[in-house]
Structures are given as C-alpha cells and as structure tokens.
Design a protein around this motif. Structure first.
Motif, PDB file in Angstrom:
ATOM      1  N   VAL A 168      23.056  -6.649  30.263  1.00 36.17           N
ATOM      2  CA  VAL A 168      22.815  -7.516  31.320  1.00 36.17           C
ATOM      3  C   VAL A 168      23.893  -5.950  32.687  1.00 36.17           C
ATOM      4  N   THR A 169      24.223  -5.826  31.823  1.00 38.45           N
ATOM      5  CA  THR A 169      25.238  -4.892  32.720  1.00 38.45           C
ATOM      6  C   THR A 169      25.018  -3.741  33.760  1.00 38.45           C
ATOM      7  N   ILE A 170      23.854  -2.929  32.271  1.00 41.43           N
ATOM      8  CA  ILE A 170      22.997  -2.043  32.674  1.00 41.43           C
ATOM      9  C   ILE A 170      22.012  -2.108  33.182  1.00 41.43           C
ATOM     10  N   LEU A 171      21.643  -3.241  33.387  1.00 43.44           N
ATOM     11  CA  LEU A 171      20.417  -3.929  34.475  1.00 43.44           C
ATOM     12  C   LEU A 171      21.080  -4.499  36.333  1.00 43.44           C
ATOM     13  N   SER A 172      22.013  -4.788  35.677  1.00 46.35           N
ATOM     14  CA  SER A 172      22.381  -5.224  37.155  1.00 46.35           C
ATOM     15  C   SER A 172      23.115  -3.297  37.570  1.00 46.35           C
ATOM     16  N   MET A 173      23.891  -3.419  36.913  1.00 45.75           N
ATOM     17  CA  MET A 173      23.894  -1.681  38.118  1.00 45.75           C
ATOM     18  C   MET A 173      22.016  -0.261  38.289  1.00 45.75           C
ATOM     19  N   PHE A 174      21.564  -1.246  37.415  1.00 49.89           N
ATOM     20  CA  PHE A 174      19.674  -0.430  37.927  1.00 49.89           C
ATOM     21  C   PHE A 174      19.335  -1.091  38.930  1.00 49.89           C
ATOM     22  N   TYR A 222      18.019  -0.863  44.560  1.00 48.70           N
ATOM     23  CA  TYR A 222      17.857  -2.107  45.793  1.00 48.70           C
ATOM     24  C   TYR A 222      18.641  -2.137  46.095  1.00 48.70           C
ATOM     25  N   ILE A 223      20.178  -2.259  46.186  1.00 49.07           N
ATOM     26  CA  ILE A 223      21.333  -2.485  47.209  1.00 49.07           C
ATOM     27  C   ILE A 223      22.320  -0.823  47.886  1.00 49.07           C
ATOM     28  N   ALA A 224      22.339   0.359  46.951  1.00 50.59           N
ATOM     29  CA  ALA A 224      23.118   0.382  46.995  1.00 50.59           C
ATOM     30  C   ALA A 224      22.170   1.730  48.134  1.00 50.59           C
ATOM     31  N   THR A 225      23.306   1.733  49.007  1.00 49.51           N
ATOM     32  CA  THR A 225      22.653   3.245  50.031  1.00 49.51           C
ATOM     33  C   THR A 225      22.086   4.994  49.778  1.00 49.51           C
ATOM     34  N   PRO A 226      21.003   5.101  49.872  1.00 47.49           N
ATOM     35  CA  PRO A 226      21.617   6.642  49.469  1.00 47.49           C
ATOM     36  C   PRO A 226      22.241   7.313  50.387  1.00 47.49           C
ATOM     37  N   ILE A 227      22.638   8.579  50.019  1.00 48.63           N
ATOM     38  CA  ILE A 227      23.153   9.242  51.171  1.00 48.63           C
ATOM     39  C   ILE A 227      23.137  10.689  50.916  1.00 48.63           C
ATOM     40  N   TYR A 228      22.824  11.602  52.006  1.00 51.49           N
ATOM     41  CA  TYR A 228      22.028  12.772  51.902  1.00 51.49           C
ATOM     42  C   TYR A 228      22.460  13.840  52.140  1.00 51.49           C
ATOM     43  N   GLN A 229      22.846  15.393  51.671  1.00 54.13           N
ATOM     44  CA  GLN A 229      24.300  15.964  52.208  1.00 54.13           C
ATOM     45  C   GLN A 229      23.730  17.379  53.088  1.00 54.13           C
ATOM     46  N   LYS A 230      23.975  17.645  53.938  1.00 54.58           N
ATOM     47  CA  LYS A 230      23.175  19.093  54.891  1.00 54.58           C
ATOM     48  C   LYS A 230      24.498  20.066  54.817  1.00 54.58           C
ATOM     49  N   SER A 231      23.559  20.710  54.511  1.00 47.25           N
ATOM     50  CA  SER A 231      25.442  22.375  54.763  1.00 47.25           C
ATOM     51  C   SER A 231      25.154  23.030  55.539  1.00 47.25           C
ATOM     52  N   THR A 232      25.244  23.681  56.761  1.00 51.17           N
ATOM     53  CA  THR A 232      25.694  25.327  57.413  1.00 51.17           C
ATOM     54  C   THR A 232      26.562  26.419  56.802  1.00 51.17           C
ATOM     55  N   GLN A 233      26.306  27.560  57.522  1.00 47.41           N
ATOM     56  CA  GLN A 233      27.326  28.593  56.698  1.00 47.41           C
ATOM     57  C   GLN A 233      27.675  29.271  57.829  1.00 47.41           C
ATOM     58  N   ILE A 234      28.991  29.773  57.812  1.00 49.87           N
ATOM     59  CA  ILE A 234      29.480  31.073  59.124  1.00 49.87           C
ATOM     60  C   ILE A 234      30.023  31.500  58.330  1.00 49.87           C
ATOM     61  N   PRO A 265      24.042   7.607  45.366  1.00 46.12           N
ATOM     62  CA  PRO A 265      25.057   7.557  44.307  1.00 46.12           C
ATOM     63  C   PRO A 265      24.385   8.624  43.029  1.00 46.12           C
ATOM     64  N   GLN A 266      24.881   9.011  42.519  1.00 44.03           N
ATOM     65  CA  GLN A 266      24.226   9.305  41.423  1.00 44.03           C
ATOM     66  C   GLN A 266      24.263   8.616  40.354  1.00 44.03           C
ATOM     67  N   LYS A 267      22.903   8.296  39.932  1.00 45.61           N
ATOM     68  CA  LYS A 267      22.024   7.513  38.900  1.00 45.61           C
ATOM     69  C   LYS A 267      22.309   7.479  37.704  1.00 45.61           C
ATOM     70  N   VAL A 268      22.633   8.334  37.048  1.00 48.38           N
ATOM     71  CA  VAL A 268      22.610   8.958  35.146  1.00 48.38           C
ATOM     72  C   VAL A 268      23.736   8.256  35.447  1.00 48.38           C
ATOM     73  N   LEU A 269      24.640   8.744  35.902  1.00 47.60           N
ATOM     74  CA  LEU A 269      26.136   8.740  36.173  1.00 47.60           C
ATOM     75  C   LEU A 269      26.686   7.549  36.047  1.00 47.60           C
ATOM     76  N   ALA A 324      27.912   2.556  33.337  1.00 45.01           N
ATOM     77  CA  ALA A 324      27.476   1.154  33.578  1.00 45.01           C
ATOM     78  C   ALA A 324      27.362   0.487  32.382  1.00 45.01           C
ATOM     79  N   ALA A 325      26.918   1.598  31.159  1.00 44.95           N
ATOM     80  CA  ALA A 325      26.822   1.461  29.929  1.00 44.95           C
ATOM     81  C   ALA A 325      27.897   1.497  28.687  1.00 44.95           C
ATOM     82  N   PHE A 326      29.124   1.970  29.618  1.00 41.00           N
ATOM     83  CA  PHE A 326      29.855   1.740  28.327  1.00 41.00           C
ATOM     84  C   PHE A 326      30.874   0.656  29.107  1.00 41.00           C
TER      85      PHE A 326
END
Length: 239
Positions: free
Chosen positions: A27-33, A38-50, A172-176, A181-183
């Motif tokens: 139940v804990t793992i399924l809830s996190m999945f 379906y709920i968590a908002t994915p965050i993307y990263q973009k970078s530039t260099q100077i 979020p980092q899904k595997v982590l 959640a399993a722990f």
C-alpha cells in the motif's frame, strides 16, 4: 506493561502477521506510485554557461597567471551579482513581469566549478520551454549589465539553453522516491506489528504456547456452538 517482548515472540508475531506486513508495504509503495504518476508536478531543468575571461582592454598575446587568477576571483562576485535584485528586475521586465524577483530567485541556481572561469546558470520550472527562456534571459541580462556595474567587459556566453521537446524531468526522482517509500513501508509494517504485539496479552494458538512456554500441548477443548449437531443430539437424548 512490564512484560518483555523477546526475539522469539517477535518472530512468531511477524510470521503470524506476514500478510499485514506485505499489505502495508504494498500500500505504501502503491500510494507513492500514484502520487508520482498522477499528482506530483514534474520539474525540468535548463542551463546556460557564461565564461569569465580577460577583458578586451587587457588582452595580449600571452596570458599571464595573475590575470587568470584575477578572473577566477571575480567568478564568485559575478555569481552573487547574477542573483542580485538588479539583474533579476531586468529579467522580470524581459519576461513581461510574469514572475516576481522572489520567484525568479527561487528558480535560478548559479554554480561554478572550483578553479573554473565558467559559470552555470540553471533554472528549474514545470515547463522546460519556460525554463530555457528564463536561463537565456538571465545570462543575456547579466552580460549586458555587467559593463555598467563593474566597468569591465570580460563575460561571454558559451552556450544557451535549448528546448528540445523530449526533456526528462529532474524532479521528482521516481526510483529514489519509490525506494524511500518501500523503506518507509517496512518501518510502518514493523511498527504496526510491534505495537500490536505490545498490547497483546493472550495466547491464541498452541504454537504460541509451545514456542513461548516450552510446554507440550496434549489436547484442545473446543467450544460448542448453539447449532452444534452433537450438542443438539445430546440434549434430545436427555429428554
């Protein structure tokens, strides 16, 4: 409760409540999945260099170590200036005031490697296209404003952030998160069994009697139910 819970009783309780143990973890793992999918908002990263390099007025055929060292010392100063209100206000204007300076400061991260003249400007945002736009606007604004701030011109853009269309979110980092959640599920399951065992005062099976008390059970006395056929027949015979 003064009763001590020894290892043998704990192991016996785990064996008896194994389905509870597995159920809580699942139940804990399924809830996190479900949350990640379906709920968590994915965050993307973009970078530039100077690049912080030699000023045009001081360039020569040979670059001495003192000039390079001076540029390295300026990197930390430049990193602070990038996150300053003066730069962020200009970025805010460039973006059409879609975000205030506090929101921009939270999204923008400035990093530089040790002994490196390269500064990385990273932006995290739910929309990768917007993240690339903010990163490029920040680098461009800083490059344009630094001559007015420090009266020097030794910053160039190495690479711009690009929107590719197939970006992978950094959060979020899904595997982590699933591993955590399993722990957590294992901890909750064992805590549940321990609390249940802590308040358990009865022996519910012959196995517990033999395991915990070291006694041999010779027989069992079953409780008669109201609809027990033997009891009904016995009552009729008395009559």
């Amino acid at each position: 409760m003064n009763e001590q819970i020894d290892l043998k009783k704990m192991l016996l309780a785990i064996r008896k409540n194994s389905w509870w143990l597995i159920g809580i973890i699942v139940v804990t793992i399924l809830s996190m999945f479900i949350y990640l999918q379906y709920i968590a908002t994915p965050i993307y990263q973009k970078s530039t260099q100077i690049l912080v390099n030699q000023s045009e007025s001081t360039k020569s055929n040979s670059v001495d170590s003192q000039t390079v060292q001076a540029d390295l010392q300026l990197v930390n100063t430049y990193s602070t200036i990038i996150s300053s209100p003066r730069i962020l206000n200009e970025v805010q204007q460039d973006l059409g005031k879609q975000y205030d300076t506090a929101e921009l400061a939270e999204m923008i991260q400035v990093k530089n490697a040790t002994n490196s003249q390269v500064i990385d400007i990273s932006v995290e945002h739910p929309d990768p296209k917007v993240a690339a736009r903010i990163a490029n606007a920040t680098a461009r604004t800083f490059t344009e404003e630094i001559p007015n701030i420090m009266k020097i011109d030794n910053v160039t853009t190495l690479s711009e952030a690009q929107f590719l269309g197939n970006e992978t979110p950094v959060k979020p980092q899904k595997v982590l998160m699933l591993a955590l959640a399993a722990f957590a599920g294992i901890l909750f399951a064992f805590a549940f069994i321990f609390i249940k065992l802590l308040f358990e005062r009865t022996l519910t099976s012959t196995e517990e009697i033999e395991e915990l008390l070291g006694l041999h059970v010779l027989g069992e006395v079953s409780a008669f139910q109201n609809n027990d056929p033997f009891q009904t027949k016995f009552q009729k015979g008395d009559r």
